[in-house]
Write an enzyme that holds these catalytic residues in place. Sequence first.
Site, PDB file in Angstrom:
ATOM      1  N   THR B 176       0.880  -1.154   0.000  1.00  0.00           N
ATOM      2  CA  THR B 176       0.000   0.000   0.000  1.00  0.00           C
ATOM      3  C   THR B 176       0.919   1.205   0.000  1.00  0.00           C
ATOM      4  OG1 THR B 176      -1.482  -1.232   1.449  1.00  0.00           O
ATOM      5  CG2 THR B 176      -1.907   1.110   1.240  1.00  0.00           C
ATOM      6  N   ARG B 204     -12.466  -8.606  -3.597  1.00  0.00           N
ATOM      7  CA  ARG B 204     -12.214  -8.239  -2.202  1.00  0.00           C
ATOM      8  C   ARG B 204     -11.864  -6.759  -2.091  1.00  0.00           C
ATOM      9  NH1 ARG B 204      -7.010  -6.387   0.225  1.00  0.00           N
ATOM     10  NH2 ARG B 204      -7.161  -6.814   2.456  1.00  0.00           N
ATOM     11  N   THR B 227      -1.137   0.853   6.457  1.00  0.00           N
ATOM     12  CA  THR B 227      -0.710  -0.227   5.580  1.00  0.00           C
ATOM     13  C   THR B 227      -0.550  -1.484   6.419  1.00  0.00           C
ATOM     14  OG1 THR B 227       1.038  -1.064   4.143  1.00  0.00           O
ATOM     15  CG2 THR B 227       1.729   0.473   5.843  1.00  0.00           C
ATOM     16  N   GLY B 228      -1.088  -2.576   5.929  1.00  0.00           N
ATOM     17  CA  GLY B 228      -0.990  -3.810   6.696  1.00  0.00           C
ATOM     18  C   GLY B 228      -2.031  -4.804   6.254  1.00  0.00           C
ATOM     19  N   GLY B 230      -5.206  -5.761   5.806  1.00  0.00           N
ATOM     20  CA  GLY B 230      -6.391  -4.903   5.774  1.00  0.00           C
ATOM     21  C   GLY B 230      -7.575  -5.381   6.578  1.00  0.00           C
TER      22      GLY B 230
END
Lengths: 310, 310
Positions: B176, B204, B227-228, B230
């Site tokens: 991201t 998704r 960011t990670g 989600g």
Amino acid sequence: MQKTAIAIHGGAGTITQATLSAEQDIAYKAALKEAVEAGHQVLAAGGTALEAVELAVVYLEDSPLFNAGKGSVFTKEGKHEMDASIMCGKTLEAGAIAGVKSIKNPIKLASAVMLHSEHVMLSSYGAEEFALAYGIEFAPEKYFFDKYRYEQWSEVRDSDIFMLDHTEQRDEKFGTVGAVAVDQAGNVAAATSTGGMTNKRYNRIGDTPIIGSGTYANNRTCAISCTGHGEFFMRAVVAYDVSCLIEYKGYTLRQACDEVVMKKLVAFGGEGGLIAVSTAGEVAMPFNSEGMYRASKVAQQETFVEIYKR
Amino acid sequence: MQKTAIAIHGGAGTITQATLSAEQDIAYKAALKEAVEAGHQVLAAGGTALEAVELAVVYLEDSPLFNAGKGSVFTKEGKHEMDASIMCGKTLEAGAIAGVKSIKNPIKLASAVMLHSEHVMLSSYGAEEFALAYGIEFAPEKYFFDKYRYEQWSEVRDSDIFMLDHTEQRDEKFGTVGAVAVDQAGNVAAATSTGGMTNKRYNRIGDTPIIGSGTYANNRTCAISCTGHGEFFMRAVVAYDVSCLIEYKGYTLRQACDEVVMKKLVAFGGEGGLIAVSTAGEVAMPFNSEGMYRASKVAQQETFVEIYKR
């Protein structure tokens, strides 16, 4: 054993006794009563809050009176596009779907996403592909056809006007359905479902499938389902805001709901309301519009059903 | 005059000095430096935080190094599906798009939605129809083609494995990009953009286009871009949680970010990080993964660029 409670809504907006006929009044109240009591029966029998809110929403989706499932409004293309979400307050698991066209009960698909998918949110064709894989029931276009909804759309189909269910020209009703509940184990859950805006374009997604905006549940605080002008509810992250005011500022459920719906949303220009049930079994159903289709049942108390302000 | 600040990220995950070659290290750092300094120039020249975060994200989207815009990963169908969102802390206006396929710079489309649409969130074909109407640049499929991304996808295309950019098999990087800034007028803004998960199915949608989860900005508190993984960020409503801890509990920016990223997300199992800038010009860039591509520039101070823990 925890006192159970369930509350449901069928949308908010400019709904007054003048805009509803006596027959409509009776029909809406009967549908609300049936849905909330179906959910209550689940709780009384020892079922989970998740099962109760899903079933109550299925009842509302199956009714042609509300803008969700069968009663969904028409998009600009003369189709139906539905959104839904569900959340478990115990595990914070959640499922959401956006922009599905042929799903009989969108809340069942949201629930399947929560239970069987590694994802939280699926959309459009992909969500329907997932539905096929998990045996979720589809319905043909004619299932969603309703003469009133069609006429409502026909009036605006050649314009750029979109309507939050029936805006301005009609009765400014924000069409969404939802349910929140706490079960005997003290777990809360929330579920929300909608057919979106009449004549909507651009595959618009509103607050209904957004965890934190249209739907939120957390055993540390409460469960919330919203209905209203979705864009404002998204920008104000309404459902999680109610939860944060309780968790971080020590507000009661009532104080948190009033702060968000009657103060912050009013100042922001966001019309609508929400329903909330705390882990202690308190119920709040604030709205800043003229009316909100709503009902609740706390433990074995009498069922409460109302449409207008009171 | 307010001290300006800007911070950017290019994703988080299992990024260590052992996983990046010396050439990659240099290339990533150069790209981050260029993007953050481009955003800083906007602020230094008196531009708005919104302009600065949009420009910084455009730089990151145009780089093939990051999973957003040009560098977007492949879906199960071998296509690209991108999400983005942007929010203004002064007006709380927001724009988001989900599941677009052919938009050169998704953040520009999110910005157009914020500025020109009555909606907050548009998706898939509808969002692209809106893009056409507002002169947003499209790009052909080959623009997004990248040999490395293609090989990455080819390894898993026949499986049900989806990867958060490069999960497990590779370097567990959550792809991201994002930017947050405060301008000379003291207004904050946040922007986030992503190509999603490699081999993702079912259309998704992750946290990136969700206002309150992946992106949030409010002049009362700060601007945040996440960011990670989600799904965890959506269930934890991460971005708005940081804001609420500051607004409702009086936490400092640093305390709020640490509470959410290093405590709540870790306990919850949610890997990743975020960048945040307060209205006072403080910067926080916490992450609970091995590394996070990140950079910041506060007023005229030296540009900070880092990838690993330090």
